[in-house]
Design a protein around this motif. Structure first.
Motif, short mmCIF file in Angstrom:
data_model
loop_
_atom_site.label_atom_id
_atom_site.label_comp_id
_atom_site.label_asym_id
_atom_site.label_seq_id
_atom_site.Cartn_x
_atom_site.Cartn_y
_atom_site.Cartn_z
N VAL A 41 84.26 -20.57 42.35
CA VAL A 41 84.58 -21.72 43.21
C VAL A 41 84.18 -23.02 42.52
CG1 VAL A 41 84.35 -20.37 45.32
CG2 VAL A 41 82.38 -21.69 44.49
N GLN A 42 83.24 -22.96 41.57
CA GLN A 42 82.80 -24.17 40.87
C GLN A 42 83.89 -24.73 39.96
OE1 GLN A 42 80.10 -25.70 41.64
NE2 GLN A 42 79.09 -24.10 42.86
N GLN A 43 84.95 -23.97 39.71
CA GLN A 43 86.02 -24.45 38.84
C GLN A 43 86.76 -25.65 39.41
OE1 GLN A 43 88.60 -21.53 36.93
NE2 GLN A 43 87.10 -19.91 37.33
N VAL A 44 86.65 -25.87 40.72
CA VAL A 44 87.34 -27.02 41.31
C VAL A 44 86.48 -28.28 41.28
CG1 VAL A 44 88.68 -25.49 42.80
CG2 VAL A 44 86.61 -26.58 43.69
N THR A 45 85.24 -28.18 40.82
CA THR A 45 84.40 -29.37 40.70
C THR A 45 85.02 -30.33 39.70
OG1 THR A 45 82.44 -28.03 41.16
CG2 THR A 45 82.06 -30.20 40.22
N GLN A 46 84.99 -31.62 40.04
CA GLN A 46 85.62 -32.70 39.26
C GLN A 46 87.14 -32.61 39.28
OE1 GLN A 46 83.77 -35.26 38.35
NE2 GLN A 46 82.03 -34.09 39.20
N GLN A 47 87.67 -31.91 40.27
CA GLN A 47 89.11 -31.85 40.49
C GLN A 47 89.45 -32.63 41.77
OE1 GLN A 47 91.55 -30.23 38.56
NE2 GLN A 47 89.91 -29.95 37.06
N ARG A 48 90.63 -33.21 41.79
CA ARG A 48 91.06 -33.92 42.99
C ARG A 48 91.72 -32.94 43.95
NH1 ARG A 48 90.76 -39.06 43.88
NH2 ARG A 48 90.25 -39.42 41.67
N LEU A 49 91.36 -33.05 45.22
CA LEU A 49 91.95 -32.17 46.23
C LEU A 49 93.35 -32.65 46.55
CD1 LEU A 49 91.53 -29.77 48.15
CD2 LEU A 49 90.69 -31.39 49.85
N ILE A 50 94.33 -31.84 46.20
CA ILE A 50 95.74 -32.23 46.37
C ILE A 50 96.17 -32.11 47.83
CG2 ILE A 50 98.12 -31.65 45.73
CD1 ILE A 50 96.93 -30.55 43.07
N SER A 51 95.81 -31.01 48.47
CA SER A 51 96.26 -30.79 49.85
C SER A 51 95.38 -29.78 50.54
CB SER A 51 97.72 -30.30 49.88
OG SER A 51 97.81 -29.00 49.30
N VAL A 52 95.41 -29.82 51.87
CA VAL A 52 94.79 -28.79 52.70
C VAL A 52 95.90 -28.15 53.50
CG1 VAL A 52 93.08 -28.24 54.47
CG2 VAL A 52 92.66 -30.14 52.89
N LYS A 53 96.19 -26.89 53.22
CA LYS A 53 97.24 -26.16 53.89
C LYS A 53 96.63 -25.01 54.69
CE LYS A 53 100.60 -27.22 50.26
NZ LYS A 53 101.50 -26.66 49.20
N ARG A 54 97.46 -24.41 55.53
CA ARG A 54 97.02 -23.25 56.30
C ARG A 54 98.01 -22.13 56.13
NH1 ARG A 54 98.84 -21.00 60.31
NH2 ARG A 54 100.14 -22.79 60.88
N ARG A 55 97.51 -20.92 55.91
CA ARG A 55 98.33 -19.71 55.92
C ARG A 55 97.61 -18.73 56.82
NH1 ARG A 55 102.02 -16.64 56.81
NH2 ARG A 55 102.98 -15.24 55.25
N ALA A 56 98.28 -18.39 57.96
CA ALA A 56 97.62 -17.59 58.99
C ALA A 56 96.33 -18.31 59.39
CB ALA A 56 97.39 -16.17 58.50
N LYS A 57 95.18 -17.63 59.32
CA LYS A 57 93.91 -18.26 59.68
C LYS A 57 93.12 -18.72 58.46
CE LYS A 57 93.39 -15.49 63.88
NZ LYS A 57 92.51 -14.56 64.63
N TYR A 58 93.78 -18.73 57.29
CA TYR A 58 93.13 -19.17 56.06
C TYR A 58 93.48 -20.63 55.79
CZ TYR A 58 92.50 -14.17 55.18
OH TYR A 58 92.15 -12.86 55.28
N LEU A 59 92.49 -21.42 55.42
CA LEU A 59 92.71 -22.78 54.96
C LEU A 59 92.73 -22.76 53.44
CD1 LEU A 59 90.40 -24.81 57.36
CD2 LEU A 59 92.90 -24.68 57.40
#
Length: 273
Positions: A41-59
């Motif tokens: 999960v640390q691989q997204v550090t210093q990355q820009r969050l492009i979007s927050v989507k939902r699939r079923a009950k997963y964000l």
């Protein structure tokens, strides 16, 4: 357990505060969730969050380096607060952003999850948690014809059929009870014996019930509050769920409560056939 409307309300609540923001740190205070939180999960550090989507009950928190898969489990809540805010008991994960705000996952029962998917290896929909899911109920893919065709030969009860995430995602117990009541369908009826005409009634009512719940902030459950701390209000309009032994709002008969698929099921023996 938060159902699809509650998860969608969470998505709508957090998105304006974190989309297009740089992730500066991920702090895992307790990795012992439903699955251990991976170091990846640390691989997204210093990355820009492009979007927050939902699939079923997963964000799905998407960045160029990969996607974080977030699940609220049985009791998870999300809050966006200043980084200086004192941690609460059961605040297990923090995702910090460049503007000094943090997204916190609070999960007393620890059935939630935070995972990482590397989209350079395969598309997000190929992830093992998502690959076999049915269509989203609020999309054009979910139609009466689709549901009717899926039901042919099925002997299982119509209620457990529409709650099967391989058939359609997100029609949880509360909303299955309510939609079947509105459609006048007995929840015990075999899915394969429900006519196309009745599926043509049911599908729009499933969509309507979910849309109304989302619009009103989700259903008030003991373990769920919205991102801003306010409860949902849809529970005030429930016609059958949680009302076993009370009078039917349509015919005044006593509502019957049974167990189907190990879930509480409430229906009217007069109005639902």
């Amino acid at each position: 357990m938060p159902e699809l409307p509650e998860v969608e309300v969470s998505r709508l609540g957090i998105s304006p505060h974190i989309e297009n923001k740089l992730i500066t740190a991920i702090r895992v205070h307790d990795a012992r969730l439903r699955w251990p939180v991976p170091e990846a999960v640390q691989q997204v550090t210093q990355q820009r969050l492009i979007s927050v989507k939902r699939r079923a009950k997963y964000l799905l928190l998407e960045t160029a380096a990969g996607t974080l898969i977030l699940h609220l489990g049985m009791s998870g809540k999300l809050r966006v607060v200043p980084a200086s805010t004192t941690l609460k008991k059961h605040d297990h994960i923090e995702i910090e952003f460049e503007h000094g705000q943090v997204l916190r996952l609070n999960d007393p029962r620890r059935f939630g999850a935070l995972l990482f998917h590397d989209q350079s290896q395969s598309p997000i929909n190929a992830h093992e948690l998502l690959a076999r899911l049915g269509p989203e109920p609020l999309t054009d893919e979910f139609t009466a014809n689709y549901l009717f065709n899926c039901s042919r030969g099925r002997k299982q009860a119509i209620k457990t059929f529409i709650m099967d995430n391989h058939v359609v995602v997100g029609v949880g117990n509360i909303y299955a009870n309510e939609a079947l009541f509105k459609a006048g369908i007995n929840p015990k009826r075999q899915a394969g014996k429900v006519s196309k005409a009745r599926y043509q009634q049911l599908v729009p009512l499933i969509k309507q019930t979910l849309q109304e719940a989302i619009a009103q902030g989700g259903t008030t459950l003991r373990d769920f509050t919205n991102v801003d701390g306010s409860p949902g209000y849809f529970a005030q309009q429930l016609m059958v769920y949680g009302r076993g032994g009370k009078r039917c709002m349509q015919c005044q008969s006593e509502l019957k409560e049974i167990r189907l698929g190990q879930r509480s099921t409430v229906y009217c023996t007069q109005c639902q056939r």
